[in-house]
Design an enzyme around this catalytic site. Structure first.
Site, mmCIF file in Angstrom:
data_model
loop_
_atom_site.group_PDB
_atom_site.id
_atom_site.type_symbol
_atom_site.label_atom_id
_atom_site.label_comp_id
_atom_site.label_asym_id
_atom_site.label_seq_id
_atom_site.Cartn_x
_atom_site.Cartn_y
_atom_site.Cartn_z
ATOM 1 C CG PHE A 1 0.033 -6.914 59.177
ATOM 2 C CD1 PHE A 1 -0.128 -8.103 59.604
ATOM 3 C CD2 PHE A 1 -1.019 -6.028 58.636
ATOM 4 C CE1 PHE A 1 -1.578 -8.793 59.481
ATOM 5 C CE2 PHE A 1 -2.079 -6.548 58.302
ATOM 6 C CZ PHE A 1 -2.664 -8.194 58.902
ATOM 7 C CB CYS B 1 12.005 -8.636 65.766
ATOM 8 S SG CYS B 1 12.631 -8.211 67.612
ATOM 9 C CG PHE B 2 10.944 -7.877 60.761
ATOM 10 C CD1 PHE B 2 10.093 -7.458 61.839
ATOM 11 C CD2 PHE B 2 10.899 -7.057 59.764
ATOM 12 C CE1 PHE B 2 9.733 -6.095 62.031
ATOM 13 C CE2 PHE B 2 10.637 -5.819 59.785
ATOM 14 C CZ PHE B 2 9.877 -5.108 60.680
ATOM 15 C CE LYS C 1 16.141 0.630 62.071
ATOM 16 N NZ LYS C 1 14.679 0.666 62.995
HETATM 17 N N1 LIG Z 1 15.550 -5.917 70.137
HETATM 18 C C1 LIG Z 1 14.468 -5.672 70.002
HETATM 19 O O1 LIG Z 1 14.396 -4.383 69.140
HETATM 20 C C2 LIG Z 1 13.168 -5.913 70.520
HETATM 21 C C3 LIG Z 1 11.935 -4.956 70.144
HETATM 22 C C4 LIG Z 1 10.690 -5.703 71.013
HETATM 23 C C5 LIG Z 1 10.901 -6.890 71.235
HETATM 24 N N2 LIG Z 1 11.833 -7.552 71.726
HETATM 25 C C6 LIG Z 1 11.655 -8.986 72.245
HETATM 26 O O2 LIG Z 1 12.400 -8.737 73.730
HETATM 27 C C7 LIG Z 1 12.791 -9.884 74.256
HETATM 28 C C8 LIG Z 1 14.267 -9.526 74.642
HETATM 29 O O3 LIG Z 1 14.839 -9.125 73.264
HETATM 30 P P1 LIG Z 1 16.325 -8.416 73.405
HETATM 31 O O4 LIG Z 1 16.762 -7.852 72.172
HETATM 32 O O5 LIG Z 1 16.421 -7.126 74.537
HETATM 33 O O6 LIG Z 1 17.259 -9.705 73.983
HETATM 34 P P2 LIG Z 1 18.655 -9.471 74.352
HETATM 35 O O7 LIG Z 1 19.431 -10.877 73.996
HETATM 36 O O8 LIG Z 1 19.516 -8.307 73.964
HETATM 37 O O9 LIG Z 1 18.647 -9.472 75.920
HETATM 38 C C9 LIG Z 1 18.088 -10.390 76.640
HETATM 39 C C10 LIG Z 1 19.018 -10.495 78.124
HETATM 40 O O10 LIG Z 1 18.409 -11.447 79.134
HETATM 41 C C11 LIG Z 1 19.327 -11.972 80.097
HETATM 42 N N3 LIG Z 1 18.761 -13.292 80.519
HETATM 43 C C12 LIG Z 1 18.431 -14.330 79.893
HETATM 44 N N4 LIG Z 1 17.857 -15.251 80.975
HETATM 45 C C13 LIG Z 1 18.212 -14.533 81.996
HETATM 46 C C14 LIG Z 1 17.859 -15.091 83.507
HETATM 47 N N5 LIG Z 1 17.254 -15.980 83.693
HETATM 48 N N6 LIG Z 1 18.231 -13.927 84.359
HETATM 49 C C15 LIG Z 1 18.757 -12.840 84.087
HETATM 50 N N7 LIG Z 1 18.824 -12.552 82.889
HETATM 51 C C16 LIG Z 1 18.847 -13.416 81.754
HETATM 52 C C17 LIG Z 1 20.467 -12.404 78.790
HETATM 53 O O11 LIG Z 1 21.730 -12.282 79.581
HETATM 54 C C18 LIG Z 1 20.404 -11.005 77.985
HETATM 55 O O12 LIG Z 1 21.516 -9.871 78.447
HETATM 56 C C19 LIG Z 1 12.517 -10.923 73.093
HETATM 57 O O13 LIG Z 1 11.594 -11.719 73.298
HETATM 58 C C20 LIG Z 1 12.443 -9.954 71.615
HETATM 59 O O14 LIG Z 1 11.920 -10.784 70.560
HETATM 60 C C21 LIG Z 1 12.979 -7.280 71.089
HETATM 61 O O1 LIG Z 2 10.913 -0.009 54.586
HETATM 62 C C1 LIG Z 2 11.707 -0.643 54.951
HETATM 63 C C2 LIG Z 2 11.698 -0.709 56.760
HETATM 64 C C3 LIG Z 2 12.579 -1.616 57.327
HETATM 65 N N1 LIG Z 2 13.427 -2.214 56.510
HETATM 66 C C4 LIG Z 2 14.542 -3.201 57.249
HETATM 67 O O2 LIG Z 2 13.539 -4.114 58.143
HETATM 68 C C5 LIG Z 2 14.224 -4.440 59.098
HETATM 69 C C6 LIG Z 2 13.662 -4.085 60.343
HETATM 70 O O3 LIG Z 2 13.386 -2.676 60.433
HETATM 71 P P1 LIG Z 2 12.741 -1.992 62.066
HETATM 72 O O4 LIG Z 2 11.420 -2.535 62.060
HETATM 73 O O5 LIG Z 2 12.763 -0.542 61.461
HETATM 74 O O6 LIG Z 2 13.614 -2.350 63.257
HETATM 75 P P2 LIG Z 2 13.535 -3.408 64.082
HETATM 76 O O7 LIG Z 2 14.437 -2.960 65.439
HETATM 77 O O8 LIG Z 2 13.780 -4.710 63.844
HETATM 78 O O9 LIG Z 2 12.104 -3.226 64.762
HETATM 79 C C7 LIG Z 2 10.831 -4.122 64.380
HETATM 80 O O10 LIG Z 2 10.936 -5.044 65.502
HETATM 81 C C8 LIG Z 2 10.928 -4.874 66.616
HETATM 82 C C9 LIG Z 2 11.126 -6.165 67.543
HETATM 83 O O11 LIG Z 2 10.137 -6.954 67.536
HETATM 84 C C10 LIG Z 2 9.388 -4.013 66.793
HETATM 85 O O12 LIG Z 2 9.460 -3.843 68.231
HETATM 86 C C11 LIG Z 2 9.461 -3.055 65.981
HETATM 87 O O13 LIG Z 2 8.009 -2.616 66.143
HETATM 88 C C12 LIG Z 2 9.655 -3.262 64.587
HETATM 89 O O14 LIG Z 2 9.569 -2.339 63.466
HETATM 90 C C13 LIG Z 2 15.673 -3.579 59.033
HETATM 91 O O15 LIG Z 2 16.829 -4.563 58.506
HETATM 92 C C14 LIG Z 2 15.406 -2.575 57.881
HETATM 93 O O16 LIG Z 2 16.307 -2.042 57.162
HETATM 94 C C15 LIG Z 2 13.669 -2.183 55.003
HETATM 95 O O17 LIG Z 2 14.118 -2.766 54.327
HETATM 96 N N2 LIG Z 2 12.504 -1.454 54.487
#
Ligand SMILES: NC(=O)c1ccc[n+]([C@@H]2O[C@H](COP(=O)([O-])OP(=O)(O)OC[C@H]3O[C@@H](n4cnc5c(N)ncnc54)[C@H](O)[C@@H]3O)[C@@H](O)[C@H]2O)c1
Ligand SMILES: O=c1ccn([C@@H]2O[C@H](COP(=O)(O)OP(=O)(O)O[C@H]3O[C@H](CO)[C@@H](O)[C@H](O)[C@H]3O)[C@@H](O)[C@H]2O)c(=O)[nH]1
Length: 447
Positions: free
Chosen positions: A221, A271-272, A334
């Site tokens: 969304f 993520c997106f 971002k």
């Molecule tokens: N980045 C975000 O903002 C965000 C937000 C919400 C959800 N998520 C979700 O959270 C999850 C993690 O994302 P991230 O951005 O933190 O990933 P990341 O790649 O930064 O970190 C993952 C870590 O897991 C470690 N790893 C993998 N297998 C392992 C194992 N068997 N034992 C120990 N360590 C191990 C890797 O070495 C790595 O450091 C993903 O599923 C992602 O979609 C990410």
């Molecule tokens: O009005 C907007 C808002 C965002 N973005 C872009 O969209 C991307 C994603 O932005 P944002 O969602 O703020 O950052 P993320 O860290 O990717 O966070 C998203 O992805 C995460 C990983 O799943 C979720 O946990 C968060 O709720 C969700 O917002 C970036 O490139 C932004 O620049 C735009 O272009 N226009």
């Protein structure tokens, strides 16, 4: 109580630091196989840049927050285990380019099953396809330890750049668990952790499948809103409307709301795209082809928006970039993060390199080696925006870093080749003021 989080990434590190801060009586260990990453978490230069994170980690580190490579030891000792490892898009075999790679999650499940001897709550923090808990359960049952574990889903909704404030003040916390007595007891244990600082009415409990699916749907969304306003930006450019004025006008409708309506060079981040592809794959798996196609369009528009921006740069520079210096301001996906995963800047730089441009990048947080690895060794790295623009035919704002709003654009204009072009891919600059200085200035969705 002891918590172990497997995966010291963008989610595991900040999330566990917040739990450690809010629950000083709970011992929190964040473990990872990546030694360099753990060493960085234990140093002054954390592997993740987030406003407020350094202070948060320093307050609790070596008190009740520990970063360690002793994965098995901490898993064995914990009562509650978060799985927070990567779930990237699969790059090979069945589902390549769409399905989530669940190998790291499965690896964690196997390690937990191998070392644990007593009952544990195992929590999916990673973003996973709906019904992944079933996979984890099946691994546990293979070790005949199924009865020891309660598997919950607790997806993370933090956005990068605002991780600390999102964790401190989340819109909601979502916890999915089984309706069995033991399942509900485990849910209550996790509710009690978050309830130390999150009001109970903001903690939602559901069944496991709803929780897993809600994470994918939330991202779908959010991305859909960005693609919607980006699609409209093309209509604005064709018609003489202004996309920021349109976004403001529609956002005042409380049913639409003002957030996530900022037109841009396209969404990036880890993520997106990954999570929508995952949703598309699930839909196809369930035989819901039309639904899959509907969500696929969100990504198609994002690709279109990046290409549209690149084409505008090329056309404006007289259809040739050969030997022209192009300054790229911002490389992170971002502002306020050092993360470059799926950043629009990667794709734009690659396309401009194909056209023969000499690219110079400045980003306040992204390391030079990383920019080169994602683009080309030929890309130059500048240590300031001014240095990048010096002698350039064009400047491209690709990340909305606040500092880019405050630059001395008159001085920058003086240092550039004329006519000097500026392309604001984030709509953060005053285009009229730039035109007055002498620039040929372009925004997104601006006539
Ligand atoms: N980045 C975000 O903002 C965000 C937000 C919400 C959800 N998520 C979700 O959270 C999850 C993690 O994302 P991230 O951005 O933190 O990933 P990341 O790649 O930064 O970190 C993952 C870590 O897991 C470690 N790893 C993998 N297998 C392992 C194992 N068997 N034992 C120990 N360590 C191990 C890797 O070495 C790595 O450091 C993903 O599923 C992602 O979609 C990410
Ligand atoms: O009005 C907007 C808002 C965002 N973005 C872009 O969209 C991307 C994603 O932005 P944002 O969602 O703020 O950052 P993320 O860290 O990717 O966070 C998203 O992805 C995460 C990983 O799943 C979720 O946990 C968060 O709720 C969700 O917002 C970036 O490139 C932004 O620049 C735009 O272009 N226009």
């Amino acid at each position: 109580m002891k918590i172990c989080c497997i995966g010291a990434g963008y989610v595991g590190g900040p999330t566990m630091a917040m739990i450690a801060q809010k629950c000083p009586d709970i011992e929190v260990a964040v473990v990872d196989l990546n030694e360099a990453r753990i060493a960085a978490w234990n140093s002054d230069a954390l592997p993740v840049y987030e406003p407020g994170l350094q202070e948060l980690v320093e307050q609790r580190r070596d008190k009740n927050l520990f970063f360690s490579t002793e994965v098995k030891k901490h898993i064995k000792a914990a009562d509650v285990i978060f799985i927070s490892v990567g779930t990237p898009t699969k790059s090979y075999g069945i589902g390549a380019g769409q399905a989530a790679e669940l190998g790291y999650v499965e690896g964690c499940a196997r390690m937990i099953a191998e070392v644990c001897e007593g009952p544990k709550i195992v929590i999916e923090k990673s973003t996973v396809p709906v019904r992944t808990a079933e996979l984890i359960k099946s691994v546990f049952e293979g070790y005949e330890k199924g009865h020891l574990f309660e598997i919950l889903s607790n997806p993370e909704f933090l956005a990068e750049g605002t991780a600390v404030s999102d964790l401190e003040n989340p819109d909601r916390v979502l916890i999915g668990g089984d309706s069995t007595e033991t399942g509900q007891k485990a849910v209550q244990t996790v509710v009690d952790i978050y309830n130390r600082w999150v009001p109970r009415e903001n903690i939602i409990t559901t069944n496991v499948w709803s929780s897993e699916l809600s994470k994918l749907v939330a991202n779908a969304f959010l991305a859909q809103r960005v693609s919607s306003i980006n699609a409209i930006s093309a209509v604005c450019e064709a018609s003489g409307a202004d996309v920021d004025e349109v976004a403001n006008a529609i956002g005042k409708d409380s049913r639409i709301g003002p957030k996530f309506l900022k037109s841009s060079v396209g969404f990036g981040g880890s993520c997106f795209q990954k999570d929508i592809l995952n949703l598309v794959y699930l839909c196809e798996h369930f035989g819901l082809r039309d639904v899959a196609e509907y969500w696929r369009q969100v990504i198609k528009i994002n690709d279109y928006q990046r290409k549209r921006f690149t084409q505008k740069v090329i056309h404006s520079l007289y259809n040739t970039l050969q030997g022209k210096r192009v300054a790229v301001l911002g490389f992170a996906f971002k502002k306020d993060t050092n993360d470059t995963r799926e950043s629009a800047a990667i794709y734009i730089c690659r396309d401009l390199l194909e056209e023969g441009a000499d690219i110079v990048v400045y980003d306040p947080q992204v390391p030079a080696e990383e920019i080169k690895a994602l683009t080309s060794d030929k890309v130059q790295i500048a240590s300031s925006a001014e240095e990048a623009c010096d002698g350039a035919h064009a400047a491209l704002v690709l990340t909305e870093w606040d500092a880019f709003k405050e630059l001395d654009y008159s001085a920058i204009y003086q240092s550039m080749v004329k006519p000097a072009h500026i392309f604001d891919g984030r709509n953060i600059l005053d285009l009229d003021a730039l035109e007055t200085i002498g620039f040929k200035a372009y925004g997104i969705g601006k006539a």
